[in-house]
Design a protein around this motif. Sequence first.
Motif, mmCIF file in Angstrom:
data_model
loop_
_atom_site.group_PDB
_atom_site.id
_atom_site.type_symbol
_atom_site.label_atom_id
_atom_site.label_comp_id
_atom_site.label_asym_id
_atom_site.label_seq_id
_atom_site.Cartn_x
_atom_site.Cartn_y
_atom_site.Cartn_z
ATOM 1 N N LEU A 181 -34.442 -8.272 -36.996
ATOM 2 C CA LEU A 181 -33.889 -7.305 -35.792
ATOM 3 C C LEU A 181 -35.070 -7.406 -34.838
ATOM 4 O O LEU A 181 -36.262 -7.397 -34.719
ATOM 5 N N LEU A 182 -34.416 -7.425 -33.510
ATOM 6 C CA LEU A 182 -34.874 -7.637 -32.553
ATOM 7 C C LEU A 182 -34.983 -6.458 -31.485
ATOM 8 O O LEU A 182 -33.873 -6.197 -31.327
ATOM 9 N N ARG A 183 -36.106 -5.995 -31.315
ATOM 10 C CA ARG A 183 -35.948 -4.654 -30.517
ATOM 11 C C ARG A 183 -36.044 -5.034 -28.928
ATOM 12 O O ARG A 183 -36.765 -5.791 -28.428
ATOM 13 N N ILE A 184 -34.894 -4.808 -28.466
ATOM 14 C CA ILE A 184 -34.788 -5.042 -26.954
ATOM 15 C C ILE A 184 -34.486 -3.922 -25.887
ATOM 16 O O ILE A 184 -34.285 -2.923 -26.470
ATOM 17 N N MET A 185 -34.594 -4.339 -24.777
ATOM 18 C CA MET A 185 -34.588 -3.246 -23.784
ATOM 19 C C MET A 185 -35.567 -1.935 -24.031
ATOM 20 O O MET A 185 -35.217 -0.792 -23.770
ATOM 21 N N PHE A 186 -36.825 -2.392 -24.476
ATOM 22 C CA PHE A 186 -37.640 -1.418 -25.141
ATOM 23 C C PHE A 186 -38.379 -0.643 -24.033
ATOM 24 O O PHE A 186 -38.978 -1.476 -22.981
ATOM 25 N N ASP A 187 -38.764 0.680 -24.165
ATOM 26 C CA ASP A 187 -39.432 1.347 -23.121
ATOM 27 C C ASP A 187 -40.535 2.116 -23.747
ATOM 28 O O ASP A 187 -40.071 3.157 -24.371
ATOM 29 N N PRO A 188 -41.594 1.694 -23.986
ATOM 30 C CA PRO A 188 -42.521 2.345 -24.834
ATOM 31 C C PRO A 188 -42.926 3.730 -24.297
ATOM 32 O O PRO A 188 -43.696 4.583 -24.999
ATOM 33 N N ARG A 189 -42.564 4.002 -23.078
ATOM 34 C CA ARG A 189 -42.731 5.361 -22.366
ATOM 35 C C ARG A 189 -41.892 6.570 -23.054
ATOM 36 O O ARG A 189 -42.011 7.569 -22.950
ATOM 37 N N ILE A 190 -40.910 5.914 -23.362
ATOM 38 C CA ILE A 190 -39.969 6.915 -24.187
ATOM 39 C C ILE A 190 -40.214 7.173 -25.642
ATOM 40 O O ILE A 190 -40.055 6.157 -26.647
ATOM 41 N N THR A 191 -40.498 8.353 -25.822
ATOM 42 C CA THR A 191 -41.076 8.721 -27.289
ATOM 43 C C THR A 191 -39.986 8.373 -28.519
ATOM 44 O O THR A 191 -40.344 7.983 -29.554
ATOM 45 N N LEU A 192 -38.589 8.703 -28.005
ATOM 46 C CA LEU A 192 -37.506 8.513 -29.146
ATOM 47 C C LEU A 192 -37.548 6.996 -29.424
ATOM 48 O O LEU A 192 -37.428 6.669 -30.727
ATOM 49 N N GLN A 193 -38.112 6.114 -28.473
ATOM 50 C CA GLN A 193 -37.777 4.662 -28.961
ATOM 51 C C GLN A 193 -39.029 4.265 -29.641
ATOM 52 O O GLN A 193 -38.681 3.659 -30.423
ATOM 53 N N GLN A 194 -40.031 4.741 -29.430
ATOM 54 C CA GLN A 194 -41.209 4.527 -30.392
ATOM 55 C C GLN A 194 -40.995 5.235 -31.698
ATOM 56 O O GLN A 194 -41.309 4.631 -32.795
ATOM 57 N N GLN A 195 -40.252 6.125 -31.958
ATOM 58 C CA GLN A 195 -40.026 6.825 -33.181
ATOM 59 C C GLN A 195 -39.177 5.928 -34.030
ATOM 60 O O GLN A 195 -39.487 5.472 -35.096
ATOM 61 N N VAL A 196 -37.861 5.451 -33.137
ATOM 62 C CA VAL A 196 -36.998 4.598 -33.783
ATOM 63 C C VAL A 196 -37.547 3.157 -34.320
ATOM 64 O O VAL A 196 -37.233 3.034 -35.252
ATOM 65 N N SER A 197 -38.472 2.834 -33.208
ATOM 66 C CA SER A 197 -39.194 1.530 -33.673
ATOM 67 C C SER A 197 -40.106 1.765 -34.989
ATOM 68 O O SER A 197 -39.971 0.628 -35.646
ATOM 69 N N GLU A 198 -40.686 2.654 -35.147
ATOM 70 C CA GLU A 198 -41.514 2.953 -36.390
ATOM 71 C C GLU A 198 -40.587 2.930 -37.556
ATOM 72 O O GLU A 198 -40.882 2.550 -38.707
ATOM 73 N N GLN A 199 -39.429 3.786 -37.401
ATOM 74 C CA GLN A 199 -38.489 3.988 -38.580
ATOM 75 C C GLN A 199 -37.887 2.708 -38.802
ATOM 76 O O GLN A 199 -37.801 2.274 -40.047
ATOM 77 N N LEU A 200 -37.601 1.663 -37.830
ATOM 78 C CA LEU A 200 -37.065 0.369 -38.181
ATOM 79 C C LEU A 200 -38.119 -0.362 -39.120
ATOM 80 O O LEU A 200 -37.733 -0.898 -40.084
ATOM 81 N N LYS A 201 -39.433 -0.509 -38.592
ATOM 82 C CA LYS A 201 -40.407 -1.010 -39.164
ATOM 83 C C LYS A 201 -40.543 -0.267 -40.887
ATOM 84 O O LYS A 201 -40.679 -1.279 -41.793
ATOM 85 N N GLY A 202 -40.574 0.821 -41.144
ATOM 86 C CA GLY A 202 -40.562 1.376 -42.140
ATOM 87 C C GLY A 202 -39.448 1.161 -43.183
ATOM 88 O O GLY A 202 -39.637 0.869 -44.317
ATOM 89 N N HIS A 203 -38.398 0.592 -42.518
ATOM 90 C CA HIS A 203 -37.059 0.547 -43.190
ATOM 91 C C HIS A 203 -36.743 -0.916 -43.561
ATOM 92 O O HIS A 203 -36.466 -1.143 -44.723
ATOM 93 N N PHE A 204 -37.181 -1.681 -42.726
ATOM 94 C CA PHE A 204 -36.870 -3.008 -42.777
ATOM 95 C C PHE A 204 -37.997 -4.129 -42.746
ATOM 96 O O PHE A 204 -37.837 -5.337 -42.858
ATOM 97 N N GLY A 205 -39.295 -3.497 -42.674
ATOM 98 C CA GLY A 205 -40.681 -4.322 -42.773
ATOM 99 C C GLY A 205 -40.604 -5.533 -41.828
ATOM 100 O O GLY A 205 -40.358 -5.485 -40.766
ATOM 101 N N ASP A 206 -40.989 -6.817 -42.650
ATOM 102 C CA ASP A 206 -41.062 -8.020 -41.972
ATOM 103 C C ASP A 206 -39.804 -8.429 -41.405
ATOM 104 O O ASP A 206 -40.015 -9.614 -40.700
ATOM 105 N N LYS A 207 -38.567 -7.941 -41.624
ATOM 106 C CA LYS A 207 -37.528 -8.133 -40.881
ATOM 107 C C LYS A 207 -37.538 -7.744 -39.568
ATOM 108 O O LYS A 207 -36.453 -7.950 -38.783
ATOM 109 N N VAL A 208 -38.586 -7.011 -39.113
ATOM 110 C CA VAL A 208 -38.501 -6.686 -37.581
ATOM 111 C C VAL A 208 -39.456 -7.528 -37.024
ATOM 112 O O VAL A 208 -40.466 -7.719 -37.402
#
Length: 256
Positions: A181-208
Motif C-alpha cells: 500500500l502506497l500512502r500518497i498525497m500525504f500531509d503530515p500536518r493533518i492529524t487524521l492522516q497520521q492516525q489512518v497511516s498508523e492504522q494502516l501499518k497496524g493492520h497491514f504491517g510491512d505491506k505498507v
Amino acid sequence: MARTFCIANQKGGVGKTTTTVNLAAALAKVGQRVLMIDLDPQGNATMGSGVDKRELRQSVYDVLLESASVAQVRVVSATCGYHVLGANRDLSGAEVELVDQPRREQRLKEALAPVQDEYDFVLIDCPPSLSLLTLNGLCCAHGVIVPMQCEYFALEGLTDLVNTIRQVRANLNADLQVIGLLRIMFDPRITLQQQVSEQLKGHFGDKVFDTVIPRNVRLAEAPSYGLPGVVFDPAAKGSQAFVAFAREMVGRMGSM
Ligand code: ADP
Ligand code: MG
C-alpha cells in the motif's frame, strides 16, 4: 524476465495514474527497462507520458482483441525514458467485445509473453473499477501496488479489492499478491492522516511501503505538460519521493 505490477484501486482520483507514470519514470531514471501499459480508456497515463492518445494508430485495445502485437503497438516515450502501450476511448469498447471470447481474462498476459525479456518492470495503470480490463491486468501481474490516501474510509474501500485479488489468485493467477500500500498525497500536518497511516501499518504491517508520497502541487501540474512530475521537475519533493519509491521497489525485488 520482467516483473509485472498493477497499480489498482477501484476508487477514482486516489493517485493510480500519478503513481504509474512517476514510478515508471523513476525506475527508468535508476536504470531499469520499463514498459508502461495504460488500461484505462481515459488514456491519462498515455497523455501523462508524452504520448498523444488521439494520434495512436493502434492501442492496447488492438492487443486485447488480438489484431496487433505488443511490439507493433508500443511506442517509445523518449522524454520519459520508457515504453508505452497506450490507450484511448477505443478501449471502452473492449469490455463488451471480449465478453463472449475465449480466454478473455488472459489476453494481456499472452500478449506480453514475447516481450518479457526486454523489460525489468511492466507497470499497468488500471481503471477505477474491478472490470474485465482490470482482470486482464491482474491475470498477468506478480503483484498489486495500491495507492491510497490516508482518509477516513480508506480501509473500508480496500475490502473489495482484497477480495477480488483473492478470487483472482484462486482461479486465474496463483502468483498474485498485494505488494504494498502506497500512502500518497500525504500531509503530515493533518492529524487524521497520521492516525489512518498508523492504522494502516497496524493492520497491514510491512505491506505498507516505507516511502510516503507527499501532497505536492508539482505532481499535479506535470500532466498538463504531458510529463510525469519526475521528469517535469526532478527537484520537487514529490518527484524525489517517487525516486525513493523506485529504489524501494528495486530493493524489494531481491526478496520476492
Ligand atoms: P487516479 O488515476 O486514481 O484516478 P490520479 O493519479 O489521476 O488518480 O490523481 C487524481 C488527482 O490527484 C490528479 O489531479 C493528480 O494530479 C492529483 N495528485 C495525485 N497525486 C498527487 C500528489 N502527491 N500531490 C498532489 N496532487 C496529486
Ligand atoms: Mg487514473
